[in-house]
Each structure stands twice: as C-alpha cells, then as structure tokens.
Design a protein around this motif. Structure first.
Motif, short mmCIF file in Angstrom:
data_model
loop_
_atom_site.label_atom_id
_atom_site.label_comp_id
_atom_site.label_asym_id
_atom_site.label_seq_id
_atom_site.Cartn_x
_atom_site.Cartn_y
_atom_site.Cartn_z
N UNK A 1 87.79 -21.06 9.98
CA UNK A 1 87.71 -20.12 9.33
C UNK A 1 87.77 -20.92 7.78
N UNK A 2 87.38 -19.89 6.92
CA UNK A 2 86.54 -20.52 5.72
C UNK A 2 87.42 -21.33 5.41
N UNK B 1 93.00 -9.92 7.51
CA UNK B 1 93.31 -11.00 8.84
C UNK B 1 93.94 -10.82 9.73
N UNK B 2 93.84 -9.21 10.71
CA UNK B 2 94.24 -8.53 11.81
C UNK B 2 93.47 -9.33 12.57
N UNK B 3 94.44 -9.64 14.18
CA UNK B 3 93.81 -9.99 15.39
C UNK B 3 92.54 -8.48 15.38
N UNK B 4 91.74 -9.48 16.54
CA UNK B 4 91.14 -8.51 16.87
C UNK B 4 90.89 -7.59 17.73
N UNK B 5 90.43 -6.25 17.93
CA UNK B 5 91.30 -5.85 19.64
C UNK B 5 89.83 -5.98 20.81
N UNK C 1 90.09 -15.28 12.52
CA UNK C 1 88.76 -15.97 11.64
C UNK C 1 88.76 -14.62 11.35
N UNK C 2 87.73 -14.05 9.73
CA UNK C 2 87.89 -13.37 9.24
C UNK C 2 86.55 -12.38 9.96
N UNK C 3 86.97 -11.40 10.65
CA UNK C 3 85.84 -10.34 10.74
C UNK C 3 84.49 -10.19 10.25
#
Length: 112
Positions: A103-104, A4-8, A89-91
């Motif tokens: 998201x799912x 759930x972490x934000x994308x880098x 959105x999940x990696x």
C-alpha cells in the motif's frame, strides 16, 4: 478520497489479464508494448538476451519476477492486499502498477 474497498473477483481477473499481457509482452520484446506471434517471441527473446546490456537485463528480470509474484498472489487469493500490513491496496495504485505489493503507506515507509 481513498479507494479502500476490497477488490471484486472481476477486478482481480482484470488485473490478472493485464499482468499476463505484460508478461507475454516482456517475453516477446523485453519491454511493454504490442505482443507478437509465438515464433517471433522466441526469436526476439533469444536475440535480446544475447545483446541486452546487463542493467537492462536486470531491470527486465526484476519486472518479470514482480509480474510472476503478482500472478501467484492472484492464484492464492492474496492479490490486492499489502504484503506488509494486509491493507487493501488502492485501485488507482494497482492500475498504475498491477504488480505492486505494498500500500502507499507501507511503500513510503520502506527503505529504498
């Protein structure tokens, strides 16, 4: 376990590179695969546009539109966020389809 972490910024750039490569490949061949030289891209795209069945052309056009929308979202700083609820959105979901916009949870709730 959900991711759930934000994308880098590096992850987003990696997805953007993959999206651009997919776009270039669709332009070259109409399907995902190895890209070719620019002249060959133009020749193949023209040939396929003339001979491609309507349903294949429609799917290709939809895929290209989704890729372009995803690249625009990268430019606006919105990539990786669900367009319906704003969640990350999940990696794993993005790795499976870098052009995904939901998201799912939201995807499972949307009508087909």
């Amino acid at each position: 376990m959900a991711d759930r972490g934000a994308l880098t910024a590096g992850e987003i750039e990696g997805f953007a590179r993959r999206l651009r490569a997919l776009r270039d490949t669709y332009l070259a061949t109409g399907t995902p695969g190895a890209a070719t030289a620019e002249a060959e891209r133009v020749r193949l795209a023209t040939l396929q546009a003339e001979t491609m069945p309507d349903d294949v052309a429609r799917r290709r056009a939809i895929a290209m539109a989704c890729i372009e929308v995803a690249l625009q979202r990268v430019e606006r700083g919105e990539y990786g966020r669900c367009t319906a609820c704003g969640a990350t959105i999940d990696r794993r979901r993005l790795k499976a389809d870098p052009a995904v916009v939901h998201c799912a949870t939201c995807d499972s709730q949307s009508p087909r």
